[in-house]
Write a protein that holds these residues in place. Structure first.
Motif, PDB file in Angstrom:
ATOM      1  N   ASP A  93       0.820  -1.216   0.000  1.00 47.84           N
ATOM      2  CA  ASP A  93       0.000   0.000   0.000  1.00 47.84           C
ATOM      3  C   ASP A  93       0.850   1.260   0.000  1.00 47.84           C
ATOM      4  O   ASP A  93       0.349   2.349  -0.172  1.00 47.84           O
ATOM      5  CB  ASP A  93      -0.896   0.033   1.242  1.00 47.84           C
ATOM      6  CG  ASP A  93      -1.925  -1.072   1.213  1.00 47.84           C
ATOM      7  OD1 ASP A  93      -2.670  -1.141   0.226  1.00 47.84           O
ATOM      8  OD2 ASP A  93      -1.957  -1.872   2.165  1.00 47.84           O
ATOM      9  N   VAL A  94       2.116   1.082   0.267  1.00 44.45           N
ATOM     10  CA  VAL A  94       3.005   2.244   0.330  1.00 44.45           C
ATOM     11  C   VAL A  94       3.786   2.320  -0.977  1.00 44.45           C
ATOM     12  O   VAL A  94       4.556   1.428  -1.299  1.00 44.45           O
ATOM     13  CB  VAL A  94       3.994   2.123   1.504  1.00 44.45           C
ATOM     14  CG1 VAL A  94       4.858   3.372   1.590  1.00 44.45           C
ATOM     15  CG2 VAL A  94       3.258   1.885   2.792  1.00 44.45           C
ATOM     16  N   ALA A  95       3.570   3.398  -1.705  1.00 46.34           N
ATOM     17  CA  ALA A  95       4.274   3.559  -2.975  1.00 46.34           C
ATOM     18  C   ALA A  95       5.616   4.231  -2.729  1.00 46.34           C
ATOM     19  O   ALA A  95       5.710   5.136  -1.900  1.00 46.34           O
ATOM     20  CB  ALA A  95       3.444   4.398  -3.929  1.00 46.34           C
ATOM     21  N   PRO A 142       4.733  16.821   5.820  1.00 48.09           N
ATOM     22  CA  PRO A 142       3.381  16.309   6.034  1.00 48.09           C
ATOM     23  C   PRO A 142       2.862  15.567   4.805  1.00 48.09           C
ATOM     24  O   PRO A 142       3.210  15.932   3.678  1.00 48.09           O
ATOM     25  CB  PRO A 142       2.544  17.574   6.248  1.00 48.09           C
ATOM     26  CG  PRO A 142       3.505  18.670   6.492  1.00 48.09           C
ATOM     27  CD  PRO A 142       4.809  18.277   5.910  1.00 48.09           C
ATOM     28  N   GLY A 143       2.077  14.549   5.044  1.00 44.49           N
ATOM     29  CA  GLY A 143       1.408  13.865   3.940  1.00 44.49           C
ATOM     30  C   GLY A 143       2.272  12.937   3.128  1.00 44.49           C
ATOM     31  O   GLY A 143       1.867  12.473   2.071  1.00 44.49           O
ATOM     32  N   THR A 144       3.478  12.641   3.612  1.00 42.50           N
ATOM     33  CA  THR A 144       4.337  11.752   2.830  1.00 42.50           C
ATOM     34  C   THR A 144       4.126  10.295   3.197  1.00 42.50           C
ATOM     35  O   THR A 144       4.811   9.422   2.683  1.00 42.50           O
ATOM     36  CB  THR A 144       5.815  12.105   3.029  1.00 42.50           C
ATOM     37  OG1 THR A 144       6.048  12.342   4.407  1.00 42.50           O
ATOM     38  CG2 THR A 144       6.182  13.322   2.226  1.00 42.50           C
ATOM     39  N   GLY A 145       3.228  10.036   4.111  1.00 43.30           N
ATOM     40  CA  GLY A 145       2.879   8.644   4.396  1.00 43.30           C
ATOM     41  C   GLY A 145       3.549   8.066   5.625  1.00 43.30           C
ATOM     42  O   GLY A 145       3.732   6.854   5.721  1.00 43.30           O
ATOM     43  N   LYS A 146       3.900   8.901   6.581  1.00 42.74           N
ATOM     44  CA  LYS A 146       4.558   8.376   7.787  1.00 42.74           C
ATOM     45  C   LYS A 146       3.614   7.471   8.574  1.00 42.74           C
ATOM     46  O   LYS A 146       3.987   6.376   8.984  1.00 42.74           O
ATOM     47  CB  LYS A 146       5.058   9.532   8.660  1.00 42.74           C
ATOM     48  CG  LYS A 146       6.117  10.366   7.966  1.00 42.74           C
ATOM     49  CD  LYS A 146       6.634  11.492   8.839  1.00 42.74           C
ATOM     50  CE  LYS A 146       5.625  12.596   9.058  1.00 42.74           C
ATOM     51  NZ  LYS A 146       5.260  13.326   7.831  1.00 42.74           N
ATOM     52  N   THR A 147       2.392   7.944   8.752  1.00 47.53           N
ATOM     53  CA  THR A 147       1.406   7.129   9.457  1.00 47.53           C
ATOM     54  C   THR A 147       1.167   5.824   8.704  1.00 47.53           C
ATOM     55  O   THR A 147       1.100   4.747   9.296  1.00 47.53           O
ATOM     56  CB  THR A 147       0.079   7.893   9.573  1.00 47.53           C
ATOM     57  OG1 THR A 147       0.359   9.217  10.016  1.00 47.53           O
ATOM     58  CG2 THR A 147      -0.858   7.220  10.516  1.00 47.53           C
ATOM     59  N   LEU A 148       1.054   5.975   7.405  1.00 48.50           N
ATOM     60  CA  LEU A 148       0.805   4.812   6.559  1.00 48.50           C
ATOM     61  C   LEU A 148       1.918   3.780   6.709  1.00 48.50           C
ATOM     62  O   LEU A 148       1.663   2.578   6.846  1.00 48.50           O
ATOM     63  CB  LEU A 148       0.709   5.299   5.112  1.00 48.50           C
ATOM     64  CG  LEU A 148       0.364   4.261   4.059  1.00 48.50           C
ATOM     65  CD1 LEU A 148      -1.060   3.794   4.240  1.00 48.50           C
ATOM     66  CD2 LEU A 148       0.552   4.843   2.664  1.00 48.50           C
ATOM     67  N   LEU A 157       2.841   6.148  -6.934  1.00 50.05           N
ATOM     68  CA  LEU A 157       1.754   6.620  -6.066  1.00 50.05           C
ATOM     69  C   LEU A 157       0.438   6.683  -6.824  1.00 50.05           C
ATOM     70  O   LEU A 157      -0.609   6.255  -6.349  1.00 50.05           O
ATOM     71  CB  LEU A 157       2.086   8.023  -5.566  1.00 50.05           C
ATOM     72  CG  LEU A 157       2.745   8.138  -4.214  1.00 50.05           C
ATOM     73  CD1 LEU A 157       3.324   9.514  -4.031  1.00 50.05           C
ATOM     74  CD2 LEU A 157       1.735   7.851  -3.124  1.00 50.05           C
ATOM     75  N   HIS A 168      -2.975   4.561  -5.974  1.00 50.27           N
ATOM     76  CA  HIS A 168      -4.278   5.150  -5.662  1.00 50.27           C
ATOM     77  C   HIS A 168      -5.300   4.903  -6.760  1.00 50.27           C
ATOM     78  O   HIS A 168      -6.495   4.839  -6.498  1.00 50.27           O
ATOM     79  CB  HIS A 168      -4.128   6.640  -5.357  1.00 50.27           C
ATOM     80  CG  HIS A 168      -3.451   6.870  -4.045  1.00 50.27           C
ATOM     81  ND1 HIS A 168      -4.047   6.548  -2.859  1.00 50.27           N
ATOM     82  CD2 HIS A 168      -2.222   7.340  -3.727  1.00 50.27           C
ATOM     83  CE1 HIS A 168      -3.218   6.818  -1.870  1.00 50.27           C
ATOM     84  NE2 HIS A 168      -2.104   7.296  -2.376  1.00 50.27           N
ATOM     85  N   GLY A 191       2.331  12.423  -1.072  1.00 48.40           N
ATOM     86  CA  GLY A 191       1.468  11.255  -1.254  1.00 48.40           C
ATOM     87  C   GLY A 191       0.018  11.583  -0.958  1.00 48.40           C
ATOM     88  O   GLY A 191      -0.890  11.148  -1.663  1.00 48.40           O
ATOM     89  N   ALA A 192      -0.182  12.377   0.103  1.00 44.42           N
ATOM     90  CA  ALA A 192      -1.552  12.739   0.466  1.00 44.42           C
ATOM     91  C   ALA A 192      -2.191  13.577  -0.637  1.00 44.42           C
ATOM     92  O   ALA A 192      -3.361  13.402  -0.965  1.00 44.42           O
ATOM     93  CB  ALA A 192      -1.565  13.497   1.781  1.00 44.42           C
ATOM     94  N   ALA A 221      -3.261  11.264  -3.400  1.00 45.53           N
ATOM     95  CA  ALA A 221      -4.500  10.562  -3.045  1.00 45.53           C
ATOM     96  C   ALA A 221      -5.690  11.488  -3.247  1.00 45.53           C
ATOM     97  O   ALA A 221      -6.726  11.094  -3.793  1.00 45.53           O
ATOM     98  CB  ALA A 221      -4.435  10.084  -1.602  1.00 45.53           C
TER      99      ALA A 221
HETATM  100  P1  ADP Z   1       1.851  11.717   7.254  1.00 49.75           P
HETATM  101  O1  ADP Z   1       1.601  10.863   8.436  1.00 49.75           O
HETATM  102  O2  ADP Z   1       3.248  11.646   6.735  1.00 49.75           O
HETATM  103  O3  ADP Z   1       1.400  13.145   7.400  1.00 49.75           O
HETATM  104  P2  ADP Z   1      -0.109  10.016   6.106  1.00 49.75           P
HETATM  105  O4  ADP Z   1       0.500   8.712   6.349  1.00 49.75           O
HETATM  106  O5  ADP Z   1      -1.189  10.439   7.028  1.00 49.75           O
HETATM  107  O6  ADP Z   1       0.986  11.151   6.050  1.00 49.75           O
HETATM  108  O7  ADP Z   1      -0.605  10.062   4.604  1.00 49.75           O
HETATM  109  C1  ADP Z   1      -1.874  10.514   4.254  1.00 49.75           C
HETATM  110  C2  ADP Z   1      -2.400   9.767   3.061  1.00 49.75           C
HETATM  111  O8  ADP Z   1      -1.598  10.015   1.914  1.00 49.75           O
HETATM  112  C3  ADP Z   1      -2.346   8.277   3.230  1.00 49.75           C
HETATM  113  O9  ADP Z   1      -3.503   7.801   3.862  1.00 49.75           O
HETATM  114  C4  ADP Z   1      -2.256   7.774   1.805  1.00 49.75           C
HETATM  115  O10 ADP Z   1      -3.523   7.680   1.226  1.00 49.75           O
HETATM  116  C5  ADP Z   1      -1.494   8.865   1.112  1.00 49.75           C
HETATM  117  N1  ADP Z   1      -0.078   8.524   0.982  1.00 49.75           N
HETATM  118  C6  ADP Z   1       0.964   9.239   1.461  1.00 49.75           C
HETATM  119  N2  ADP Z   1       2.134   8.664   1.132  1.00 49.75           N
HETATM  120  C7  ADP Z   1       1.839   7.554   0.456  1.00 49.75           C
HETATM  121  C8  ADP Z   1       2.638   6.521  -0.143  1.00 49.75           C
HETATM  122  N3  ADP Z   1       3.976   6.544  -0.093  1.00 49.75           N
HETATM  123  N4  ADP Z   1       2.005   5.529  -0.767  1.00 49.75           N
HETATM  124  C9  ADP Z   1       0.650   5.510  -0.834  1.00 49.75           C
HETATM  125  N5  ADP Z   1      -0.145   6.429  -0.289  1.00 49.75           N
HETATM  126  C10 ADP Z   1       0.427   7.458   0.350  1.00 49.75           C
END
Ligand code: ADP
Ligand code: ZN
Length: 609
Positions: free
Chosen positions: A170-172, A211-217, A346, A350, A374-375, A378
């Protein structure tokens, strides 16, 4: 646990007030309202009427008080109650006795049967108790929602159940991040292997990136790959929601986690609790306690138990160094903005989630989205899907994606915004000015699209340039080109109308920012060369830097910046003057079409006169 919470008492106080009021109301009901409603009220009559009634022998009871006389009459089955004023009538008593009328209470006492007691006292009390229960429950609900009562049964709140499971597919992109997290996954899968050798797994890993680079993901994906539970909480929750109880929350979190080990604990926005502690005038005790508790817990638990803390931040520069010491967050994993290849990946990840045409031009979309996270990607896909629905289609096309990039970048098209013809002409000249300057430069990014359809973001039109390929470095030539293009809009207005408008405000802001950066950060001015004049702000959030030079130098910087901008303005003006015919021709075309593509633009430009 210390009872520090100031808010904790107030709901109880409110409840006490509530029941006090309820009792008052019930008493009021029973002594005032019910008697008025349900018990016979004597009718006022004249004294002469009273005498007549006594004479005719229908009066059964009389009550004489200091101010009035109340009496009851009976005619057949019918009982009536009357009252009248007091008269100086010495014969009254004799008269009454002659008729053998009873003295005493006239109005019958309330029947004190069990049923009526139940109705008049029991029912209201029950009603108020129920109301109180209901109100306090909904009050409590709100408190729980904001995290105030977070104990005992709350485990579900931070435990993210398995439906939300993610894995590395799921992580691109983010190959480096994935690579460095492989070890953790391996450890969680088989801690014994590590224990046998005596190796210790890192306790904490810090994910750092914009922000939005997918750290949580990624954190979720690590849990998914290792097939272990995932606990997540954000630093701001500690600070904002658990006011006064942050430290206790940290302890609880770790207690829960060690029960579920092996598992992943994810702390988002750790910078909110992990800010540098030194050098602050106003210290924040609350936050400091929370941070200290976190450090204590991290030091205290045995990493071989299998609890691994992942934390994320986009402001690593403000973190307290104590957090980064060995045995705490000693691993740092960078999660960067996606490059061209990653953006293609990415897009594909998506696009899996939406129905789409076969021939999506991923490369074009990726090139149009330089700098997007990434965000953002999406979000763009989602906007495109929405647009496809609006258009009555059942799948997403490249055009949807292109349009949604603009939506995400510039806001929705504002279809009914009315520009007068005069304004439209100004905007068109302005945009063509940008584009024409760009087209006359060597090595500048080609024009992709020009439009004068107003956007909800307030932009009246814009010119979009798309680089042929990803660029990580900007040469001085590139920077100067960019300045000239930005000046092109205003220059066109000047040349054509001999008048300037507010439409260039955004360009002016950008021009100034870039020129200033060239001088203070990129060492691109002859005057200062390699001298750094500004300490950079936040690494990922691009905040304002701070000047680190004397005020005389600051003045010189301003002069240098001004010179750069003026030069760019002159160049832009020269280019446009030399191409005055094309400027008019292209503008006329743009006014007619409202949106033209880069190809159309080049076509008209290439026609020889
Ligand atoms: P962060 O925690 O870095 O602010 P998130 O993990 O919350 O960012 O990312 C928000 C959304 O962006 C994710 O739910 C996903 O849909 C998308 N996203 C971000 N990075 C990626 C990635 N590398 N691959 C796929 N989806 C991503
Ligand atoms: Zn402009």
């Amino acid at each position: 646990m210390k009872a520090q919470d100031p808010k904790h008492n107030s709901p109880r106080k409110k409840l006490a007030t509530y029941y006090g009021l309820a009792i008052l109301i019930i008493i009021f009901l029973n002594y005032v309202v019910f008697p008025l409603l349900f018990y016979p009220r004597p009718r006022q009559v004249a004294y002469s009427q009273f005498m007549r009634d006594v004479d005719s022998g229908i009066v059964t009871q009389v009550e004489i008080s200091n101010t009035e006389i109340q009496y009851a009459t009976r005619e057949g089955e019918q009982v009536n109650y009357f009252k009248t004023g007091i008269m100086n009538d010495p014969d009254l008593i004799t008269n009454l006795e002659a008729k053998s009328v009873e003295f005493g209470a006239v109005i019958p006492e309330r029947p004190n049967t069990f049923l009526s007691l139940l109705l008049t006292w029991g029912l209201p009390i029950l009603f108020f108790v129920m109301m109180g229960r209901f109100v306090s429950r909904s009050l409590q609900g709100r408190m729980t929602a904001s995290g105030m009562s977070f104990s005992g049964h709350n485990a579900a709140r931070i435990y993210v159940p398995d439906e939300d499971k993610k894995d590395f597919s799921d992580v691109a992109g983010q190959a480096e991040a994935k690579e460095s997290l492989k070890e953790i996954i391996d450890f969680l899968g088989d801690p014994q292997k590590y224990k046998a050798i005596g190796a210790k797994c890192p306790k904490g890993v810090l994910l750092v990136g914009p922000p939005g680079t997918g750290k949580t993901l990624i954190a979720k994906a690590v849990a998914g790959e290792a097939d272990v539970p995932f606990f997540s909480i954000s630093g701001s929750e500690f600070v904002e929601m658990f006011v006064g109880r942050g430290a206790a929350k940290v302890r609880e979190l770790f207690e829960q986690a060690s029960k579920k080990a092996p598992c992943i604990v994810f702390i988002d926005e750790i910078d909110t609790i992990g800010k540098k502690r030194d050098g602050q005038i106003a210290t924040n005790d609350e936050r400091e306690q929370t941070l200290n508790q976190l450090l204590t817990e991290m030091d205290g638990f045995d990493s071989n138990k299998g609890v691994i803390i992942l934390a994320a931040t986009n402001r690593p520069e403000i973190l307290d160094p104590a957090l980064l010491r060995p045995g705490r967050f000693d691993r740092l994993v960078r999660v960067e903005l996606p490059d061209l290849q990653d953006r293609i990946a990415l897009m594909k990840v998506h696009m899996r989630k939406v129905k789409h045409a076969e021939d999506i031009d991923y490369s074009l979309i990726a090139r149009m989205t330089a700098g997007a996270s990434g965000a953002d990607m999406a979000n763009i896909v989602n906007e495109a899907a929405l647009r496809a629905v609006r258009m009555g289609r059942e799948f997403v096309t490249t055009t949807d994606l292109e349009e949604s990039i603009e939506t995400v970048i510039a806001g929705q098209q504002k279809k009914n915004a009315i520009l007068s013809d005069q304004e439209k002409e100004i905007v068109a000249y302005h945009e063509i000015g940008h584009a024409l300057v760009a087209a006359n430069q060597t090595g500048a990014a080609p024009v992709q699209k020009i439009t004068i359809i107003p956007r909800t973001s307030g932009a009246l039109g814009y010119t979009m340039q798309v680089e042929e390929e990803e660029k990580s470095l900007m040469s001085k030539r590139d920077a100067l080109n960019r300045l000239e293009v930005l000046c092109g809009g205003r220059a066109a207005e000047e040349i054509v109308f001999n008048e300037i408008t507010t439409g260039a405000a955004n360009d002016i802001e950008k021009v100034t920012q870039l020129a200033r950066q060239m001088v203070t950060q990129y060492g691109m001015s002859e005057r200062f060369g390699m001298m750094a004049l500004e300490t950079s702000g936040s690494q990922y959030l691009g905040g304002e830097g701070r000047l680190s030079c004397s005020s005389e130098t600051a003045k010189e910087i301003d002069e240098e910046v001004l010179a750069l901008i003026q030069k760019s303005q002159d160049n832009a003006r020269d280019i446009l003057m030399a191409n005055r015919d094309k400027l008019d021709q292209l503008t006329a075309h743009l006014i007619e079409k409202e949106t033209i593509t880069g190809a159309e633009f080049m076509e008209i430009l290439a026609v020889e006169e």
